[in-house]
Design an enzyme around this catalytic site. Structure first.
Site, PDB file in Angstrom:
ATOM      1  N   ASP A  17       0.861  -1.177   0.000  1.00  0.00           N
ATOM      2  CA  ASP A  17       0.000   0.000   0.000  1.00  0.00           C
ATOM      3  C   ASP A  17       0.907   1.240   0.000  1.00  0.00           C
ATOM      4  O   ASP A  17       2.103   1.149   0.326  1.00  0.00           O
ATOM      5  CB  ASP A  17      -0.881  -0.034   1.253  1.00  0.00           C
ATOM      6  CG  ASP A  17      -1.699   1.222   1.432  1.00  0.00           C
ATOM      7  OD1 ASP A  17      -2.394   1.620   0.481  1.00  0.00           O
ATOM      8  OD2 ASP A  17      -1.627   1.824   2.526  1.00  0.00           O
ATOM      9  N   SER A  51      -2.688   0.437  -4.539  1.00  0.00           N
ATOM     10  CA  SER A  51      -3.277   1.627  -3.935  1.00  0.00           C
ATOM     11  C   SER A  51      -4.707   1.851  -4.403  1.00  0.00           C
ATOM     12  O   SER A  51      -5.118   1.373  -5.462  1.00  0.00           O
ATOM     13  CB  SER A  51      -2.428   2.854  -4.308  1.00  0.00           C
ATOM     14  OG  SER A  51      -2.985   4.041  -3.781  1.00  0.00           O
ATOM     15  N   ALA A  52      -5.447   2.617  -3.596  1.00  0.00           N
ATOM     16  CA  ALA A  52      -6.758   3.092  -4.021  1.00  0.00           C
ATOM     17  C   ALA A  52      -6.609   4.268  -4.981  1.00  0.00           C
ATOM     18  O   ALA A  52      -7.585   4.703  -5.589  1.00  0.00           O
ATOM     19  CB  ALA A  52      -7.579   3.512  -2.803  1.00  0.00           C
ATOM     20  N   LYS A 202      -8.199  -5.551  -3.084  1.00  0.00           N
ATOM     21  CA  LYS A 202      -6.752  -5.661  -3.254  1.00  0.00           C
ATOM     22  C   LYS A 202      -6.299  -7.114  -3.289  1.00  0.00           C
ATOM     23  O   LYS A 202      -5.336  -7.450  -3.987  1.00  0.00           O
ATOM     24  CB  LYS A 202      -6.031  -4.900  -2.138  1.00  0.00           C
ATOM     25  CG  LYS A 202      -6.183  -3.391  -2.243  1.00  0.00           C
ATOM     26  CD  LYS A 202      -5.338  -2.666  -1.200  1.00  0.00           C
ATOM     27  CE  LYS A 202      -5.447  -1.162  -1.352  1.00  0.00           C
ATOM     28  NZ  LYS A 202      -4.593  -0.429  -0.378  1.00  0.00           N
ATOM     29  N   ASN A 228      -8.944  -1.448   4.210  1.00  0.00           N
ATOM     30  CA  ASN A 228      -9.005  -1.930   2.831  1.00  0.00           C
ATOM     31  C   ASN A 228      -7.761  -2.717   2.433  1.00  0.00           C
ATOM     32  O   ASN A 228      -7.665  -3.210   1.302  1.00  0.00           O
ATOM     33  CB  ASN A 228      -9.233  -0.771   1.856  1.00  0.00           C
ATOM     34  CG  ASN A 228      -8.117   0.262   1.875  1.00  0.00           C
ATOM     35  OD1 ASN A 228      -7.343   0.346   2.829  1.00  0.00           O
ATOM     36  ND2 ASN A 228      -8.037   1.068   0.842  1.00  0.00           N
TER      37      ASN A 228
END
Length: 272
Positions: A17, A51-52, A202, A228
């Site tokens: 992340d 990553s978001a 993810k 997340n």
């Protein structure tokens, strides 16, 4: 570092992340961590950013690292190869996305709704302080416009990012999960709610890329700090929660390393 590392720590691919994990509180990668990541890369051990963020926001960090490996964006909704070509893509259909946006505007007027697709980030008000702050963090620019028009040719969006006060974000989270069970709804922090197609997470992205490279998940490690990230941490053999993660995230991970400000990833890489 909590959680005892096995003597045979065989790892061929590492997933990380970005915010709150790889980046410190100043939103940078420490020099020591960067040097060790490049050393791993030279040895053929892959370091993959998960990553978001949209692709543009992930590439900024790639340039800081000096690597050019595939990237996993939108929490697994879009995976791009070294040349920027899509290996995997899952979108919310445009009609459903427009409906969701309109319902959110009516029910939760205090929430700032951001729509993302590919390398485009669309908002109705690019002067909103929350948008401006996010632009500074990801070093990107939002586009003022109507998502119905901007994404008409793509047929949908990869993600909504909802920004708001804690209470309203919690209410929106409950509402979306109850009303739209076909969506993935996750909080990336207390004030940010990520909304994606229901097949997206993810963990799915990690498993896909392991399969792409022919690497068993038993030879993969992952780092994360948010709710997340939990699925990703559980999907691999060596899942590390950062020391700055919430108690819930730390309890669900196999291992816990130091915080992002104490070079927690570097601490693990040294074990390799």
């Amino acid at each position: 570092m909590e959680g005892r590392m096995p003597r045979e720590f065989r790892c061929r691919i590492l997933y990380s992340d970005i915010d709150g994990t790889l980046l410190n509180s100043s939103h940078h990668v420490s020099r020591g961590t960067r040097e060790r990541i490049l050393e791993l890369d030279r040895r053929g051990i892959l370091f993959i950013l998960v990553s978001a963020r949209m692709p543009q926001g992930v590439r900024v960090i790639q340039r800081e690292l000096g690597t050019d490996r595939p990237i996993i964006c939108y929490s697994g909704g879009l995976i791009l190869d070294e040349k920027g070509q899509a290996l995997y893509s899952r979108r919310i259909k445009l009609g459903a996305a427009v409906e969701i946006r309109d319902v959110l505007k009516e029910r939760f007027p205090g929430i700032c709704c951001n729509a993302y697709g590919g390398d485009l980030w669309v908002v109705e008000d690019d002067g909103d302080p929350r948008v401006v702050r996010e632009e500074r963090i990801v070093k990107g620019k939002a586009l003022r416009g109507d998502m119905r028009e901007v994404f008409a040719g793509d047929g949908g969006i990869h993600k909504f990012l909802l920004m708001g006060e804690l209470g309203e974000i919690r209410q929106a989270e409950v509402f979306l999960r109850d009303s739209y069970p076909g969506l993935t709804v996750l909080r990336s922090n207390a004030y940010y709610l990520e909304v994606m197609d229901g097949t997206v997470d993810k963990a799915a992205g990690v498993r896909f890329l392991c399969g792409h490279y022919g690497i068993p998940v038993e030879e993969a490690a992952a780092f994360g700090d948010g709710e997340n990230d939990v699925g990703m941490l559980k999907a691999v053999k060596y899942g590390f929660a950062m020391g700055n993660a919430s108690k819930s995230v730390r309890e669900q991970a196999a291992f816990v390393t130091l915080s992002n400000d104490d070079e927690g990833i570097l601490e693990v890489i040294r074990e390799l």
